[in-house]
Design a protein around this motif. Structure first.
Motif, PDB file in Angstrom:
ATOM      1  N   TYR A  55       0.675  -1.245  -0.081  1.00  0.00           N
ATOM      2  CA  TYR A  55       0.126   0.076  -0.310  1.00  0.00           C
ATOM      3  C   TYR A  55       1.006   1.371   0.034  1.00  0.00           C
ATOM      4  CZ  TYR A  55      -3.804  -3.341   1.236  1.00  0.00           C
ATOM      5  OH  TYR A  55      -4.366  -4.376   1.521  1.00  0.00           O
ATOM      6  N   VAL A  56       0.613   2.044  -0.923  1.00  0.00           N
ATOM      7  CA  VAL A  56       1.445   3.374  -1.229  1.00  0.00           C
ATOM      8  C   VAL A  56       0.348   4.600  -0.953  1.00  0.00           C
ATOM      9  CG1 VAL A  56       2.940   4.800  -2.510  1.00  0.00           C
ATOM     10  CG2 VAL A  56       3.074   2.238  -2.431  1.00  0.00           C
ATOM     11  N   GLN A  57       0.757   5.489  -0.203  1.00  0.00           N
ATOM     12  CA  GLN A  57      -0.200   6.681  -0.148  1.00  0.00           C
ATOM     13  C   GLN A  57       0.344   7.668  -1.248  1.00  0.00           C
ATOM     14  OE1 GLN A  57      -0.374   8.743   3.817  1.00  0.00           O
ATOM     15  NE2 GLN A  57      -1.669  10.420   2.666  1.00  0.00           N
ATOM     16  N   GLN A  58      -0.599   8.124  -2.306  1.00  0.00           N
ATOM     17  CA  GLN A  58      -0.327   9.062  -3.183  1.00  0.00           C
ATOM     18  C   GLN A  58      -1.111  10.162  -2.992  1.00  0.00           C
ATOM     19  OE1 GLN A  58      -0.270   7.064  -6.860  1.00  0.00           O
ATOM     20  NE2 GLN A  58       1.782   5.949  -6.502  1.00  0.00           N
ATOM     21  N   GLY A  59      -0.919  11.319  -2.313  1.00  0.00           N
ATOM     22  CA  GLY A  59      -1.692  12.240  -1.916  1.00  0.00           C
ATOM     23  C   GLY A  59      -2.823  11.873  -0.816  1.00  0.00           C
ATOM     24  N   ASP A  60      -3.990  11.947  -1.148  1.00  0.00           N
ATOM     25  CA  ASP A  60      -4.950  11.431  -0.018  1.00  0.00           C
ATOM     26  C   ASP A  60      -5.576  10.058  -0.444  1.00  0.00           C
ATOM     27  OD1 ASP A  60      -6.349  12.373  -2.171  1.00  0.00           O
ATOM     28  OD2 ASP A  60      -7.888  13.498  -0.797  1.00  0.00           O
ATOM     29  N   ILE A  61      -5.179   9.514  -1.467  1.00  0.00           N
ATOM     30  CA  ILE A  61      -5.561   8.135  -1.735  1.00  0.00           C
ATOM     31  C   ILE A  61      -4.437   7.057  -1.432  1.00  0.00           C
ATOM     32  CG2 ILE A  61      -7.143   9.135  -3.797  1.00  0.00           C
ATOM     33  CD1 ILE A  61      -4.896   7.995  -5.659  1.00  0.00           C
ATOM     34  N   VAL A  62      -4.899   5.887  -1.558  1.00  0.00           N
ATOM     35  CA  VAL A  62      -4.084   4.652  -1.255  1.00  0.00           C
ATOM     36  C   VAL A  62      -4.282   3.853  -2.488  1.00  0.00           C
ATOM     37  CG1 VAL A  62      -3.549   2.667  -0.002  1.00  0.00           C
ATOM     38  CG2 VAL A  62      -4.469   4.785   1.137  1.00  0.00           C
ATOM     39  N   VAL A  63      -2.894   3.460  -2.938  1.00  0.00           N
ATOM     40  CA  VAL A  63      -2.823   2.692  -4.219  1.00  0.00           C
ATOM     41  C   VAL A  63      -2.304   1.370  -3.613  1.00  0.00           C
ATOM     42  CG1 VAL A  63      -1.501   2.392  -6.336  1.00  0.00           C
ATOM     43  CG2 VAL A  63      -2.142   4.744  -5.620  1.00  0.00           C
ATOM     44  N   LEU A  64      -2.883   0.170  -4.152  1.00  0.00           N
ATOM     45  CA  LEU A  64      -2.657  -1.194  -3.847  1.00  0.00           C
ATOM     46  C   LEU A  64      -1.994  -1.769  -4.877  1.00  0.00           C
ATOM     47  CD1 LEU A  64      -3.068  -3.687  -2.047  1.00  0.00           C
ATOM     48  CD2 LEU A  64      -5.173  -4.068  -3.049  1.00  0.00           C
ATOM     49  N   SER A  65      -0.825  -2.403  -4.680  1.00  0.00           N
ATOM     50  CA  SER A  65      -0.403  -3.393  -5.658  1.00  0.00           C
ATOM     51  C   SER A  65      -0.011  -4.677  -4.948  1.00  0.00           C
ATOM     52  CB  SER A  65       1.160  -2.693  -5.980  1.00  0.00           C
ATOM     53  OG  SER A  65       1.675  -3.656  -6.710  1.00  0.00           O
ATOM     54  N   THR A  66      -0.481  -5.850  -5.356  1.00  0.00           N
ATOM     55  CA  THR A  66      -0.692  -7.066  -4.819  1.00  0.00           C
ATOM     56  C   THR A  66       0.811  -7.955  -5.210  1.00  0.00           C
ATOM     57  OG1 THR A  66      -1.852  -7.939  -6.343  1.00  0.00           O
ATOM     58  CG2 THR A  66      -3.133  -6.896  -4.690  1.00  0.00           C
ATOM     59  N   GLU A  67       1.275  -7.677  -6.147  1.00  0.00           N
ATOM     60  CA  GLU A  67       2.493  -8.417  -6.593  1.00  0.00           C
ATOM     61  C   GLU A  67       3.491  -8.777  -5.666  1.00  0.00           C
ATOM     62  OE1 GLU A  67       1.840  -5.320  -7.960  1.00  0.00           O
ATOM     63  OE2 GLU A  67       0.942  -6.260  -9.753  1.00  0.00           O
ATOM     64  N   ALA A  68       3.843  -8.414  -4.357  1.00  0.00           N
ATOM     65  CA  ALA A  68       4.600  -8.816  -3.525  1.00  0.00           C
ATOM     66  C   ALA A  68       4.114  -8.992  -2.167  1.00  0.00           C
ATOM     67  CB  ALA A  68       5.657  -7.673  -3.073  1.00  0.00           C
ATOM     68  N   CYS A  69       2.551  -9.388  -2.049  1.00  0.00           N
ATOM     69  CA  CYS A  69       1.954  -9.867  -0.935  1.00  0.00           C
ATOM     70  C   CYS A  69       2.386 -10.933  -0.332  1.00  0.00           C
ATOM     71  CB  CYS A  69       0.529  -9.616  -1.319  1.00  0.00           C
ATOM     72  SG  CYS A  69      -0.565 -10.084   0.126  1.00  0.00           S
ATOM     73  N   LEU A  70       2.384 -10.863   0.926  1.00  0.00           N
ATOM     74  CA  LEU A  70       3.051 -11.980   1.878  1.00  0.00           C
ATOM     75  C   LEU A  70       1.852 -12.778   2.506  1.00  0.00           C
ATOM     76  CD1 LEU A  70       5.948 -10.387   3.844  1.00  0.00           C
ATOM     77  CD2 LEU A  70       6.165 -11.729   1.766  1.00  0.00           C
ATOM     78  N   GLU A  71       0.486 -12.401   2.054  1.00  0.00           N
ATOM     79  CA  GLU A  71      -0.559 -12.977   2.658  1.00  0.00           C
ATOM     80  C   GLU A  71      -0.693 -13.201   4.100  1.00  0.00           C
ATOM     81  OE1 GLU A  71      -0.608 -16.679   0.399  1.00  0.00           O
ATOM     82  OE2 GLU A  71      -0.271 -15.902  -1.495  1.00  0.00           O
ATOM     83  N   CYS A  72      -0.175 -12.176   4.867  1.00  0.00           N
ATOM     84  CA  CYS A  72      -0.250 -12.328   6.384  1.00  0.00           C
ATOM     85  C   CYS A  72      -1.752 -11.559   6.771  1.00  0.00           C
ATOM     86  CB  CYS A  72       0.913 -11.281   7.102  1.00  0.00           C
ATOM     87  SG  CYS A  72       0.797  -9.577   6.476  1.00  0.00           S
ATOM     88  N   GLY A  73      -2.254 -10.691   6.003  1.00  0.00           N
ATOM     89  CA  GLY A  73      -3.635 -10.373   6.377  1.00  0.00           C
ATOM     90  C   GLY A  73      -3.471  -8.983   7.442  1.00  0.00           C
TER      91      GLY A  73
END
Length: 100
Positions: A55-73
């Motif tokens: 998850y990356v904050q860009q201004g006041d929005i959050v951008v999600l990129s699931t490519e490196a997700c560790l599936e920790c929840g």
């Protein structure tokens, strides 16, 4: 060289780079339910609690990129708005942990 000298301690980043991912681009296992709720979220804990930095904050929005997700929840747990739709990836997809 002794056995103790042969042991190399890896950083977290080095350990994560050993893993492999098979990302399901057609059916991501994580979705932000309502991006507008992310705008209302003051602290955006997902942006600093996710160990994979999905998850990356860009201004006041959050951008999600699931490519490196560790599936920790973690993202699902820390979201104060319960705004994360999280499921395990389909069989054969997601992270492949490689322990070294």
């Amino acid at each position: 060289m002794s056995a103790q000298q042969a042991v190399k301690f890896l950083t977290i980043e080095e350990r994560l780079n050993v893993n492999a991912w098979d990302t399901d681009i057609y059916r991501p296992h994580i979705k932000i339910k309502d991006p507008e709720k992310c705008r209302l979220c003051e602290k955006k804990p997902c942006t600093y609690m996710c160990p994979a930095k999905c998850y990356v904050q860009q201004g006041d929005i959050v951008v999600l990129s699931t490519e490196a997700c560790l599936e920790c929840g973690t993202c699902r747990v820390v979201c104060p708005y319960e705004n994360i739709d999280w499921n395990y990836p389909r069989s054969g997809m997601g992270v492949w942990y490689r322990f070294s």
